[in-house]
Write a protein that holds these residues in place. Structure first.
Motif, mmCIF file in Angstrom:
data_model
loop_
_atom_site.group_PDB
_atom_site.id
_atom_site.type_symbol
_atom_site.label_atom_id
_atom_site.label_comp_id
_atom_site.label_asym_id
_atom_site.label_seq_id
_atom_site.Cartn_x
_atom_site.Cartn_y
_atom_site.Cartn_z
ATOM 1 N N ASN A 70 -28.961 -18.241 10.041
ATOM 2 C CA ASN A 70 -28.971 -18.623 8.626
ATOM 3 C C ASN A 70 -29.928 -19.792 8.336
ATOM 4 O O ASN A 70 -30.112 -20.160 7.188
ATOM 5 C CB ASN A 70 -27.563 -18.925 8.114
ATOM 6 N N TYR A 71 -30.577 -20.333 9.349
ATOM 7 C CA TYR A 71 -31.608 -21.350 9.128
ATOM 8 C C TYR A 71 -32.895 -20.715 8.606
ATOM 9 O O TYR A 71 -33.756 -21.409 8.118
ATOM 10 C CB TYR A 71 -31.901 -22.108 10.422
ATOM 11 N N ARG A 72 -33.017 -19.394 8.757
ATOM 12 C CA ARG A 72 -34.160 -18.632 8.233
ATOM 13 C C ARG A 72 -35.495 -19.221 8.707
ATOM 14 O O ARG A 72 -36.372 -19.571 7.921
ATOM 15 C CB ARG A 72 -34.091 -18.541 6.716
ATOM 16 N N ILE A 73 -35.632 -19.281 10.007
ATOM 17 C CA ILE A 73 -36.803 -19.903 10.620
ATOM 18 C C ILE A 73 -38.101 -19.185 10.243
ATOM 19 O O ILE A 73 -39.138 -19.838 10.067
ATOM 20 C CB ILE A 73 -36.636 -19.979 12.156
ATOM 21 N N MET A 74 -38.073 -17.872 10.067
ATOM 22 C CA MET A 74 -39.304 -17.171 9.696
ATOM 23 C C MET A 74 -39.813 -17.632 8.330
ATOM 24 O O MET A 74 -41.018 -17.733 8.113
ATOM 25 C CB MET A 74 -39.109 -15.656 9.721
ATOM 26 N N GLU A 75 -38.912 -17.944 7.406
ATOM 27 C CA GLU A 75 -39.334 -18.474 6.117
ATOM 28 C C GLU A 75 -39.951 -19.860 6.275
ATOM 29 O O GLU A 75 -40.918 -20.201 5.590
ATOM 30 C CB GLU A 75 -38.166 -18.512 5.126
ATOM 31 N N VAL A 76 -39.398 -20.650 7.189
ATOM 32 C CA VAL A 76 -39.972 -21.969 7.478
ATOM 33 C C VAL A 76 -41.403 -21.797 7.982
ATOM 34 O O VAL A 76 -42.329 -22.466 7.510
ATOM 35 C CB VAL A 76 -39.120 -22.737 8.518
ATOM 36 N N VAL A 77 -41.589 -20.871 8.913
ATOM 37 C CA VAL A 77 -42.912 -20.627 9.495
ATOM 38 C C VAL A 77 -43.894 -20.155 8.431
ATOM 39 O O VAL A 77 -45.025 -20.655 8.342
ATOM 40 C CB VAL A 77 -42.813 -19.605 10.653
ATOM 41 N N GLN A 78 -43.472 -19.195 7.618
ATOM 42 C CA GLN A 78 -44.371 -18.666 6.587
ATOM 43 C C GLN A 78 -44.772 -19.745 5.585
ATOM 44 O O GLN A 78 -45.936 -19.830 5.191
ATOM 45 C CB GLN A 78 -43.732 -17.465 5.871
ATOM 46 N N SER A 79 -43.833 -20.570 5.181
ATOM 47 C CA SER A 79 -44.165 -21.628 4.215
ATOM 48 C C SER A 79 -45.072 -22.677 4.853
ATOM 49 O O SER A 79 -45.952 -23.221 4.189
ATOM 50 C CB SER A 79 -42.895 -22.270 3.655
ATOM 51 N N ALA A 80 -44.881 -22.945 6.134
ATOM 52 C CA ALA A 80 -45.712 -23.939 6.821
ATOM 53 C C ALA A 80 -47.165 -23.492 6.917
ATOM 54 O O ALA A 80 -48.067 -24.330 7.000
ATOM 55 C CB ALA A 80 -45.154 -24.210 8.220
ATOM 56 N N LYS A 81 -47.402 -22.197 6.880
ATOM 57 C CA LYS A 81 -48.773 -21.693 6.971
ATOM 58 C C LYS A 81 -49.486 -21.659 5.623
ATOM 59 O O LYS A 81 -50.674 -21.374 5.564
ATOM 60 C CB LYS A 81 -48.783 -20.308 7.627
ATOM 61 N N LEU A 82 -48.770 -21.983 4.541
ATOM 62 C CA LEU A 82 -49.419 -22.110 3.234
ATOM 63 C C LEU A 82 -50.115 -23.468 3.216
ATOM 64 O O LEU A 82 -49.471 -24.505 3.355
ATOM 65 C CB LEU A 82 -48.381 -22.041 2.102
ATOM 66 N N TRP A 83 -51.394 -23.481 3.072
ATOM 67 C CA TRP A 83 -52.149 -24.724 3.241
ATOM 68 C C TRP A 83 -52.174 -25.605 2.002
ATOM 69 O O TRP A 83 -52.663 -26.710 2.047
ATOM 70 C CB TRP A 83 -53.561 -24.420 3.711
ATOM 71 N N ASN A 84 -51.626 -25.171 0.887
ATOM 72 C CA ASN A 84 -51.684 -25.984 -0.336
ATOM 73 C C ASN A 84 -50.477 -26.926 -0.435
ATOM 74 O O ASN A 84 -49.575 -26.903 0.400
ATOM 75 C CB ASN A 84 -51.785 -25.083 -1.567
ATOM 76 N N ASP A 85 -50.482 -27.758 -1.470
ATOM 77 C CA ASP A 85 -49.391 -28.721 -1.666
ATOM 78 C C ASP A 85 -48.053 -28.030 -1.881
ATOM 79 O O ASP A 85 -47.013 -28.533 -1.445
ATOM 80 C CB ASP A 85 -49.694 -29.641 -2.851
ATOM 81 N N SER A 86 -48.070 -26.895 -2.562
ATOM 82 C CA SER A 86 -46.821 -26.152 -2.780
ATOM 83 C C SER A 86 -46.225 -25.699 -1.457
ATOM 84 O O SER A 86 -45.010 -25.708 -1.282
ATOM 85 C CB SER A 86 -47.074 -24.940 -3.675
ATOM 86 N N GLY A 87 -47.078 -25.326 -0.518
ATOM 87 C CA GLY A 87 -46.607 -24.944 0.814
ATOM 88 C C GLY A 87 -45.945 -26.109 1.517
ATOM 89 O O GLY A 87 -44.930 -25.952 2.194
ATOM 90 N N SER A 88 -46.492 -27.284 1.339
ATOM 91 C CA SER A 88 -45.915 -28.487 1.932
ATOM 92 C C SER A 88 -44.526 -28.768 1.361
ATOM 93 O O SER A 88 -43.575 -29.058 2.102
ATOM 94 C CB SER A 88 -46.839 -29.679 1.679
ATOM 95 N N VAL A 89 -44.408 -28.668 0.039
ATOM 96 C CA VAL A 89 -43.114 -28.907 -0.624
ATOM 97 C C VAL A 89 -42.105 -27.849 -0.199
ATOM 98 O O VAL A 89 -40.954 -28.168 0.141
ATOM 99 C CB VAL A 89 -43.287 -28.916 -2.161
ATOM 100 N N LEU A 90 -42.518 -26.595 -0.181
ATOM 101 C CA LEU A 90 -41.625 -25.501 0.200
ATOM 102 C C LEU A 90 -41.159 -25.651 1.643
ATOM 103 O O LEU A 90 -39.970 -25.476 1.952
ATOM 104 C CB LEU A 90 -42.329 -24.148 -0.003
ATOM 105 N N THR A 91 -42.072 -26.019 2.518
ATOM 106 C CA THR A 91 -41.721 -26.223 3.927
ATOM 107 C C THR A 91 -40.687 -27.328 4.056
ATOM 108 O O THR A 91 -39.698 -27.180 4.789
ATOM 109 C CB THR A 91 -42.976 -26.572 4.752
ATOM 110 N N GLN A 92 -40.895 -28.435 3.351
ATOM 111 C CA GLN A 92 -39.937 -29.533 3.414
ATOM 112 C C GLN A 92 -38.570 -29.115 2.879
ATOM 113 O O GLN A 92 -37.536 -29.488 3.438
ATOM 114 C CB GLN A 92 -40.456 -30.761 2.664
ATOM 115 N N LEU A 93 -38.559 -28.317 1.829
ATOM 116 C CA LEU A 93 -37.283 -27.823 1.304
ATOM 117 C C LEU A 93 -36.554 -26.973 2.342
ATOM 118 O O LEU A 93 -35.340 -27.114 2.528
ATOM 119 C CB LEU A 93 -37.512 -27.017 0.020
#
Length: 127
Positions: A70-93
């Motif tokens: 339920n930690y949904r690690i694949m979503e963490v990985v996918q968001s971390a690969k977004l290079w824009n600021d929104s990706g950074s915010v999403l990854t932190q969330l």
């Protein structure tokens, strides 16, 4: 030592380390690896480090075997690969969500999930 043997022995060693880490230490390791993945994924003059991305992603996937689904690690990985600021915010969330799940703080998990849904729907408008 050739690369295949080196990678296999590193994977075996990390497996052993992850097995004996506390859940809090695993989350710290996840944060460290996600930071490394974000760095490798940043486009600088049109280039990014594909080899590092693959190595770090494999390491995160190995670590994920010691974390709840339920930690949904694949979503963490996918968001971390977004290079824009929104990706950074999403990854932190997503990382905050993992931490709150670990703490069993489901009220904050719900609030974070609402922010994630809003941000993902916003990002979907540009895909």
């Amino acid at each position: 030592m050739n690369d295949d043997i080196k990678n296999k022995s590193e994977g075996t060693l990390n497996n052993l380390l992850y097995e004996f880490m506390s859940q809090a230490d695993r989350l710290s390791e996840l944060s460290r690896l996600v930071g490394k993945l974000r760095f490798a994924s940043e486009e600088w003059e049109g280039f990014y480090d594909k080899v590092m991305i693959e190595e770090v992603e494999a390491e995160i996937l190995l670590l994920s075997t010691y974390l709840p689904d339920n930690y949904r690690i694949m979503e963490v990985v996918q968001s971390a690969k977004l290079w824009n600021d929104s990706g950074s915010v999403l990854t932190q969330l997503y990382l905050d969500r993992c931490q709150k799940l670990h703490e069993n703080n489901y009220v904050e998990v719900q609030q974070i999930e609402e922010k994630i849904r809003w941000l993902e729907s916003f990002l979907d408008q540009f895909r």
